[in-house]
Design a protein around this motif. Structure first.
Motif, short mmCIF file in Angstrom:
data_model
loop_
_atom_site.label_atom_id
_atom_site.label_comp_id
_atom_site.label_asym_id
_atom_site.label_seq_id
_atom_site.Cartn_x
_atom_site.Cartn_y
_atom_site.Cartn_z
N ALA A 82 16.74 13.53 62.71
CA ALA A 82 16.73 12.93 64.21
C ALA A 82 16.46 13.85 65.31
O ALA A 82 15.53 13.52 65.92
CB ALA A 82 18.08 12.29 64.42
N GLU A 83 17.05 15.06 65.25
CA GLU A 83 16.74 15.92 66.31
C GLU A 83 15.25 16.51 66.15
O GLU A 83 14.68 16.90 67.22
CB GLU A 83 17.75 17.15 66.06
N LYS A 85 12.75 14.76 64.79
CA LYS A 85 11.86 13.95 65.25
C LYS A 85 11.95 13.71 66.99
O LYS A 85 10.71 13.61 67.42
CB LYS A 85 12.24 12.47 64.82
N ALA A 86 12.91 13.78 67.48
CA ALA A 86 13.26 13.92 69.07
C ALA A 86 12.29 14.98 69.70
O ALA A 86 11.49 14.74 70.63
CB ALA A 86 14.52 14.02 69.52
N GLN A 87 12.35 16.17 69.03
CA GLN A 87 11.41 17.52 69.54
C GLN A 87 9.95 17.24 69.37
O GLN A 87 9.18 17.45 70.50
CB GLN A 87 12.09 18.64 68.48
N GLU A 89 8.48 14.33 69.49
CA GLU A 89 8.08 13.35 70.49
C GLU A 89 8.31 14.02 71.76
O GLU A 89 7.47 13.33 72.79
CB GLU A 89 9.25 12.18 70.37
N LEU A 90 9.14 14.80 72.08
CA LEU A 90 9.11 15.54 73.36
C LEU A 90 7.94 16.39 73.53
O LEU A 90 7.24 16.35 74.80
CB LEU A 90 10.25 16.52 73.54
#
Length: 273
Positions: A82-83, A85-87, A89-90
């Motif tokens: 999840a982290e 994926k968030a990176q 997207e950022l």
């Protein structure tokens, strides 16, 4: 000949107008955007929202100052899906900001290996994550640059990452970090030259693998003349940007002192090299 700029890490409290004015007044060609108005996450600021970013670009364009890079905190040192994926997207959101401002590059990090993680597996995982970002950004017209930093300060340590990542991934060479870890300017550029797109310069009175103490340019022990000679001999045409870490070290000199001083000092080093 290379261009000269500075990172807003050195003037973290400045507004867009103040950054552009400082760059214009002191004769800088461009800026890397890291902080604005004390905020490191540009995606949260109105100035970089879809409805306002055209006006932000106009401020820099009117000043004759290029935004050369968007400096993110994106990294893939975590194994959490999840982290990661968030990176990713950022990074995509920051690519949109870079495109809107006319910046060529997006800065990312390799990160530091968590305790207990196998070094080889860590490098592979980081290379995979950065490779995905590099491919995403390339498709959007932006080149992703991994900085020589954290566990990847030298050519010797960053090359295995590059070997396992996308060919689209470039390098932002922070000369202080490679120097303090034992590489000369000649050694680093000989190994990474084709990948280097941008350079960070700063001086320090102490520069060891354990840490560094920043000082005004030309008053420390970092051989910036060697850096200038190597870049000049290679006909490097990118940016050499002053990265004054005022946001992380508030006790060092204020931007009104350190940033103009860098330009004057670097000009002297260039003329003497």
């Amino acid at each position: 000949m290379f261009k000269i700029g500075f990172s807003t890490l050195g003037c973290p409290g400045y507004t867009v107008d103040e950054v552009a004015a400082l760059a214009r007044t002191e004769g800088f060609d461009g800026v890397e955007i890291r902080f604005i108005r004390g905020e490191v996450d540009l995606t949260t600021l109105d100035e970089f929202s879809p409805v306002a970013i055209a006006q932000t670009r106009k401020v820099f364009d009117d000043a004759g100052v290029e935004v050369n890079c968007i400096d993110t905190s994106v990294r893939f040192s975590s194994a959490d899906a999840a982290e990661r994926k968030a990176q990713r997207e950022l990074a995509k959101i920051n690519c949109e900001i870079a495109n809107a401002l006319g910046a060529r590059y997006l800065r990312v990090f390799g990160g530091s290996r968590p305790n207990g993680i196998d070094p080889g597996s860590f490098t592979t995982a980081v290379a995979e994550g950065l490779g995905e970002v590099a491919e995403d950004s390339w498709a959007a017209g932006i080149e992703t640059l991994v900085e020589t930093h954290d566990d990847f300060c030298t050519a010797a340590t960053i090359q295995p990452l590059l070997d396992q990542s996308s060919d689209r991934l470039g390098v932002l060479w922070d000369f202080l970090h490679s120097f303090r870890n034992g590489e000369t300017a000649e050694q680093t550029y000989a190994a990474l030259g084709p990948k280097i797109r941008q350079v960070h310069a700063k001086d320090a009175s102490r520069a060891t693998p354990d840490g560094f103490d920043l000082v005004l340019t030309g008053t420390g022990i970092v051989p910036l003349g060697d850096l200038v000679t190597v870049l000049r001999d290679a006909d490097f045409g990118g940016y050499v940007d002053f990265e004054w870490e005022k946001a992380w070290h508030p006790e060092i000199e204020d931007p009104e002192i350190a940033i103009p001083h860098f330009k004057t000092a670097l000009d002297k080093i260039i003329n003497a090299a």
